[in-house]
Design an enzyme around this catalytic site. Structure first.
Site, mmCIF file in Angstrom:
data_model
loop_
_atom_site.group_PDB
_atom_site.id
_atom_site.type_symbol
_atom_site.label_atom_id
_atom_site.label_comp_id
_atom_site.label_asym_id
_atom_site.label_seq_id
_atom_site.Cartn_x
_atom_site.Cartn_y
_atom_site.Cartn_z
ATOM 1 N N SER A 59 14.247 21.826 -16.021
ATOM 2 C CA SER A 59 13.014 22.598 -16.177
ATOM 3 C C SER A 59 13.359 23.933 -16.824
ATOM 4 O O SER A 59 14.432 24.489 -16.573
ATOM 5 C CB SER A 59 12.383 22.823 -14.805
ATOM 6 O OG SER A 59 11.551 23.962 -14.839
ATOM 7 N N LYS B 69 15.592 22.011 -10.746
ATOM 8 C CA LYS B 69 14.948 20.739 -11.094
ATOM 9 C C LYS B 69 15.805 19.817 -11.943
ATOM 10 O O LYS B 69 16.521 20.231 -12.831
ATOM 11 C CB LYS B 69 13.640 21.019 -11.852
ATOM 12 C CG LYS B 69 12.577 21.600 -10.973
ATOM 13 C CD LYS B 69 11.798 20.523 -10.270
ATOM 14 C CE LYS B 69 10.665 20.173 -11.073
ATOM 15 N NZ LYS B 69 9.420 19.952 -10.835
ATOM 16 N N HIS C 14 0.836 -1.221 0.000
ATOM 17 C CA HIS C 14 0.000 0.000 0.000
ATOM 18 C C HIS C 14 0.865 1.263 0.000
ATOM 19 O O HIS C 14 0.460 2.294 0.550
ATOM 20 C CB HIS C 14 -0.944 0.046 1.201
ATOM 21 C CG HIS C 14 -1.669 -1.236 1.445
ATOM 22 N ND1 HIS C 14 -2.889 -1.522 0.880
ATOM 23 C CD2 HIS C 14 -1.327 -2.333 2.174
ATOM 24 C CE1 HIS C 14 -3.269 -2.740 1.271
ATOM 25 N NE2 HIS C 14 -2.343 -3.252 2.046
ATOM 26 N N GLU D 204 9.242 8.675 -16.874
ATOM 27 C CA GLU D 204 7.847 9.118 -17.064
ATOM 28 C C GLU D 204 7.349 8.787 -18.477
ATOM 29 O O GLU D 204 6.213 8.381 -18.672
ATOM 30 C CB GLU D 204 7.737 10.627 -16.812
ATOM 31 C CG GLU D 204 7.855 10.973 -15.342
ATOM 32 C CD GLU D 204 7.898 12.476 -15.083
ATOM 33 O OE1 GLU D 204 7.417 12.883 -14.035
ATOM 34 O OE2 GLU D 204 8.417 13.226 -15.926
#
Ligand code: ARG
Length: 465
Positions: free
Chosen positions: A277, A283, A156, A290
């Site tokens: 970024s 970043k 979980h 992704e």
């Protein structure tokens, strides 16, 4: 507009209709397979006395000439032809004259396209299994180096019990291993040759189908000519296998994205596989992971598409089946790119062993082992579960771990606690006592690594060559 038919037609085809019907823009990918199938077909026809030796030689020479000219860039596959089969035949006739018109004897584009698609997918099955093999090798080497890299295991997405990085990587090893085995299964099941099935009812020429099959490395000819031209099960199975590979890659990517986040810092993706970024200078984003996760949908889409195309087709061949190609090609490119890039990302990724281990010591991952300690002293498991539950609550209030409590504090919860509890619930003991086959202890993992090394040494893609 160049097509193989026209005799019974009285009107010129509308340009839009022609373009809608044509498949050359994508089936040109079959160029090599189409030539290979045609060569096997004429070699067999000569053996059977359907073509003379001179005719066979002229056609084979013509076909190999076309192949060479396309490879050398002297001849290009243009869209003035309806499909790749028309391109090859028209060029052959142009080169060798009327003998070229004999190529299509005893053959239909229905069995021809079924053959081309099978040859194409068969070779992709092998290539993708090879990509998976590279990934398995990298996973195994990460496992060997991290047998005692302790980390929390999750259920979980909550810390559950301690494990090791080797154990976690080993889970992905098993997934990709099943993917290879699935491809092997598909290869074996699909490896029957449809050529010689004609439009759907075979042919009156004395073709030796077993011979043609053997020439192209098939196990044998397909046994029903109607099924042979109507079957795209192997496309469906292949796309289902690709979808499963993507599902595995996507789950792995998801974990890497989480582990690479500022909160976790379990791993650091190499600069070469990260992006920045445009606005936030601090970043470093896990875009490759992704994208792999994101592209999974494309491959599932291809599977849904072919299933839907096939679901109500009457026997035998229907033009709907032309739709099997573009999405399959796209899925193949996607999976190969994802496997290559994911492999690159994984093999350059840094694992922060210290942070993983620290994280495993927090979050009460040893609570099950503390309960088992009491069980070993005669407390029924359900009661032990309750006692440790209260203990955890106490620790949360004190903001400490179970093993940071003094023996007197522990005895407040159960008089059965003794000094040996600290060793029993230490991270190391928690992991190393889990000796069952498939569990995370070093000893159990070493046996699994031995078995998986054997698997890799005899992996089907290796044994084929
Ligand atoms: N382009 C067709 C396909 O991809 C080839 C078979 C055509 N057969 C036919 N009878 N029109 O399925």
């Amino acid at each position: 507009m160049a097509q193989l038919w026209g005799g019974r037609f009285t009107k010129e085809m509308d340009k839009l209709v022609y373009e809608f019907n044509a498949s050359i823009s994508f089936d040109k990918k079959f160029f090599e397979q189409d030539i290979e199938g045609s060569i096997a077909h004429v070699v067999m026809m000569e053996k059977q006395g359907i073509l003379t030796c001179e005719e066979k030689d002229a056609i084979v020479k013509g076909l190999t000439g076309i192949r060479k000219d396309v490879e050398d860039g002297k001849l290009s596959i243009t869209e003035e032809y309806e499909d790749i089969h028309s391109f090859v035949e028209a060029n052959l006739i142009e080169r060798i004259g009327d003998t070229g018109k004999k190529l299509h004897t005893g053959r239909s584009r229905n069995d021809q396209v079924a053959l081309d698609m099978k040859l194409y997918i068969r070779s992709e099955v092998v290539q993708i299994a090879e990509n998976l093999k590279d990934l398995l090798e990298t996973l195994l080497s990460i496992m060997e180096k991290n047998l005692t890299t302790y980390m929390p295991g999750f259920t979980h997405l909550q810390k559950a019990q301690p494990t090791t990085l080797a154990h976690h990587m080993g889970a992905y090893f098993e997934m990709f291993k099943r993917d290879v085995l699935r491809l092997e299964d598909i290869y074996k099941r699909m490896n029957y040759c449809p050529l010689g099935s004609g439009a759907f009812a075979g042919t009156t020429y004395p073709l030796d189908r077993a011979y043609t099959s053997a020439l192209m490395g098939f196990e044998g000819p397909t046994l029903n000519s109607m099924d042979a031209v109507a079957d795209r099960d192997y496309v469906i199975e292949f796309l289902a296998a690709l979808s499963t590979i993507m599902m595995h890659l996507s789950r792995f990517s998801e974990e890497i994205i989480i582990w690479n986040s500022n909160e976790y810092r379990f791993v650091e993706i190499d600069d070469g596989f990260s992006t920045g970024s445009s606005i936030m200078p601090q970043k470093k984003n896990p875009d490759i992971a992704e994208l792999v996760r994101g592209k999974t949908g494309r491959v599932y889409g291809a599977l849904m598409s072919i299933l839907t195309t096939m679901k109500s087709l009457p026997l035998a061949y229907n033009k709907d089946m032309q739709e099997d190609k573009e999405l399959t090609f796209d899925a193949i490119t996607t999976v190969k790119n994802c496997l290559t890039l994911f492999h690159g990302m994984l093999s350059t990724m840094k694992f922060n062993q210290k942070i993983m281990e620290e994280s495993a010591t927090k979050g009460f991952t040893n609570a099950t082992d503390a309960a088992d300690y009491l069980v070993n002293k005669g407390v029924p498991f359900r009661d032990a579960h309750g006692i440790i539950g209260q203990l955890v609550l106490y620790c949360i209030e004190k903001n400490c771990s179970i093993d940071a409590l003094s023996i007197d504090e522990l005895k407040n919860f159960s008089p059965l606690f003794e000094g040996d509890v600290y060793d029993t619930i230490s991270l190391k003991t928690c992991v190393e006592k889990r000796l069952t086959m498939g569990a995370p202890s070093k000893k159990a993992m070493e046996e699994v690594i031995r078995i998986n090394k054997e698997f890799l040494a005899h992996i089907w893609v290796v044994e084929r060559y």
